[in-house]
Design a protein around this motif. Structure first.
Motif, PDB file in Angstrom:
ATOM      1  N   SER A   1       0.802  -1.228   0.000  1.00  0.00           N
ATOM      2  CA  SER A   1       0.000   0.000   0.000  1.00  0.00           C
ATOM      3  C   SER A   1       0.836   1.280   0.000  1.00  0.00           C
ATOM      4  CB  SER A   1      -0.935   0.015   1.224  1.00  0.00           C
ATOM      5  OG  SER A   1      -1.794  -1.108   1.220  1.00  0.00           O
ATOM      6  N   LEU A   2       1.992   1.249   0.675  1.00  0.00           N
ATOM      7  CA  LEU A   2       2.790   2.474   0.822  1.00  0.00           C
ATOM      8  C   LEU A   2       3.920   2.482  -0.210  1.00  0.00           C
ATOM      9  CD1 LEU A   2       2.957   2.629   4.727  1.00  0.00           C
ATOM     10  CD2 LEU A   2       1.150   3.400   3.174  1.00  0.00           C
ATOM     11  N   GLU A   3       3.543   2.529  -1.462  1.00  0.00           N
ATOM     12  CA  GLU A   3       4.509   2.381  -2.547  1.00  0.00           C
ATOM     13  C   GLU A   3       5.456   3.567  -2.681  1.00  0.00           C
ATOM     14  OE1 GLU A   3       1.542   3.963  -6.115  1.00  0.00           O
ATOM     15  OE2 GLU A   3       2.073   1.841  -5.985  1.00  0.00           O
ATOM     16  N   ASN A   4       5.169   4.685  -2.000  1.00  0.00           N
ATOM     17  CA  ASN A   4       6.051   5.855  -2.071  1.00  0.00           C
ATOM     18  C   ASN A   4       7.148   5.849  -1.012  1.00  0.00           C
ATOM     19  OD1 ASN A   4       4.720   7.241  -4.258  1.00  0.00           O
ATOM     20  ND2 ASN A   4       3.044   7.679  -2.839  1.00  0.00           N
ATOM     21  N   LEU A   5       7.159   4.851  -0.154  1.00  0.00           N
ATOM     22  CA  LEU A   5       8.155   4.801   0.915  1.00  0.00           C
ATOM     23  C   LEU A   5       9.574   4.757   0.347  1.00  0.00           C
ATOM     24  CD1 LEU A   5       6.759   2.408   3.680  1.00  0.00           C
ATOM     25  CD2 LEU A   5       7.348   4.817   3.915  1.00  0.00           C
ATOM     26  N   ARG A   6      10.418   5.620   0.907  1.00  0.00           N
ATOM     27  CA  ARG A   6      11.835   5.641   0.558  1.00  0.00           C
ATOM     28  C   ARG A   6      12.712   5.273   1.743  1.00  0.00           C
ATOM     29  NH1 ARG A   6      12.902   8.671  -4.204  1.00  0.00           N
ATOM     30  NH2 ARG A   6      10.953   9.221  -5.232  1.00  0.00           N
ATOM     31  N   GLY A   7      12.123   5.241   2.922  1.00  0.00           N
ATOM     32  CA  GLY A   7      12.887   4.867   4.103  1.00  0.00           C
ATOM     33  C   GLY A   7      11.992   4.265   5.165  1.00  0.00           C
TER      34      GLY A   7
END
Length: 402
Positions: A100-106
């Motif tokens: 669901s949180l495909e924008n996570l970078r960290g």
């Protein structure tokens, strides 16, 4: 409240805030940056945080929070960085973090009580550049699909420039990016102090942009990947306190920026690659290692062991090299199997019914086919009877002669 005056930044780290987090975040839908780290907050994380649909940065680390990560977090689809480290959180790492949180970078979940395997769904986070699951109770193997973390496989300048381009037209978001720039510059993977098992996957060596890799204090076995030398951006590498065996790849001397190396307390053998600028503490606890900076001298046989990696890779054959290249470029042979089975099924169906359909719909062919079978059956029966009679007569003659 006028949207232009709505709260977008809440930055209260390092205070003495205590008690539970209030379950009132339903009114904070314009919040972009929430930092409550290094306080004395306790209790469970309220589910209403899932209403912060515009939240980019969330820091709740260094508190006393407990329980599991609320499932409502999967509504925070704008999250770029999630830090829940150094709390008392438990349960397993949710699969929906990757789904669901495909924008996570960290992601930072260090110093908690998470258990279970590292979910394969995390490999869907193709923009991930920072991962810290250290000091938990995670078990199982390191996922082979970690080479899907593309920023870790890119050079530093490329990922920073790409990350900044997202925010350059929004002054507020640009400010938030500058507050968290270290997380983009510091491309790091820390899975230390868990109960991970299996071998270090060769796929880890495709992450040539990593600056820090820590897999220490686990139950990892097997050899150090021979391609470790291609990870030239590494500044620190810690594989200590595992069950690694074999020789140290000579390519590790090619990692130019490597300042911190710790391979201690494993079962490594052979000669320490040279040149190296590390102290003996980087290699202690490996009783079969020899050569500088260790005091143990190498025999002739031990000196030759440095070619072990090269010989092993050659013995694997050219086919293995092709498969590895295909896997690094996103080709997964296991994903191709369904098409193989489908083609086999189509071939069988076509051949089977191509033959029997002609007999069903063509009377003359059907008659000829069954006549042929009848004649063949008669010939086989006659042949069996004649052969049996001949053998019986021969057996009787042999008895008379005796």
């Amino acid at each position: 409240m006028n949207e232009s005056n709505a709260l977008r930044i809440l930055n209260l780290p390092g205070n003495y805030l205590s008690g539970s987090l209030l379950d009132c975040w339903i009114h904070g839908q314009n919040l972009i940056y929430l930092n409550l780290r290094s306080n004395q907050l306790s209790g469970q994380i309220p589910k209403s945080i899932g209403h912060l649909i515009n939240l980019n940065w969330l820091f709740l680390d260094y508190n006393n929070l407990s329980g599991e990560i609320p499932q409502s977090f999967q509504n925070c689809t704008s999250l770029i960085f999630l830090d829940l480290g150094n709390n008392s959180l438990s349960g397993s790492i949710p699969t929906w973090l990757g789904e669901s949180l495909e924008n996570l970078r960290g992601i930072s979940l260090h110093h908690n009580a998470f258990k279970g395997n590292i979910p394969l769904q995390l490999c869907q986070l193709r923009d991930l550049s920072f991962l810290d699951f250290s000091f938990n109770s995670l078990s199982g193997p390191i996922p082979l699909c970690i080479n899907n973390f593309f920023p870790m496989a890119e050079k530093e300048a490329e990922i920073v420039q790409e990350a900044f381009s997202i925010y350059r037209y929004d002054r507020l978001k640009s400010r938030m990016w500058k507050l968290g720039i270290n997380y983009f510059l510091d491309k790091s993977m820390d899975l230390s102090h868990n109960m991970l098992s299996g071998e270090i996957p060769r796929e880890v060596t495709t992450l040539i942009g990593l600056t820090h890799l820590n897999l220490s204090n686990n139950y990892l076995k097997g050899a150090i990947p021979c391609d470790i030398g291609v990870m030239k951006s590494l500044n620190s590498l810690d594989l200590s306190s595992n069950q690694l065996s074999g020789t140290i790849p000579s390519g590790i001397s090619d990692v130019t920026y490597l300042e911190e190396l710790n391979l201690s307390y494993n079962n490594l053998s052979g000669k320490v690659p040279s040149p190296n600028n590390f102290s003996a503490h980087a290699f202690i606890g490996n009783h079969n290692l020899c050569g500088p900076p260790l005091t143990k001298n190498c025999s002739a046989n031990e000196s030759l062991e440095k070619t072990e990696c090269n010989s092993d890779r050659k013995s694997e054959g050219q086919n293995d090299g092709i498969q590895e290249k295909e896997h690094r470029h996103g080709f997964d042979p296991f994903k191709e199997k369904p098409s193989f089975y489908i083609s086999v099924a189509i071939g069988f169906f076509t051949g089977f019914w191509g033959f029997w359909a002609t007999l069903v719909f063509c009377k003359s062919w059907r008659h000829a086919y069954f006549c042929f079978l009848g004649n063949m059956g008669d010939k086989i029966c006659v042949c069996v009877v004649v052969t049996t009679a001949r053998l019986r007569r021969k057996f009787q003659r042999d008895q008379v002669v005796e």
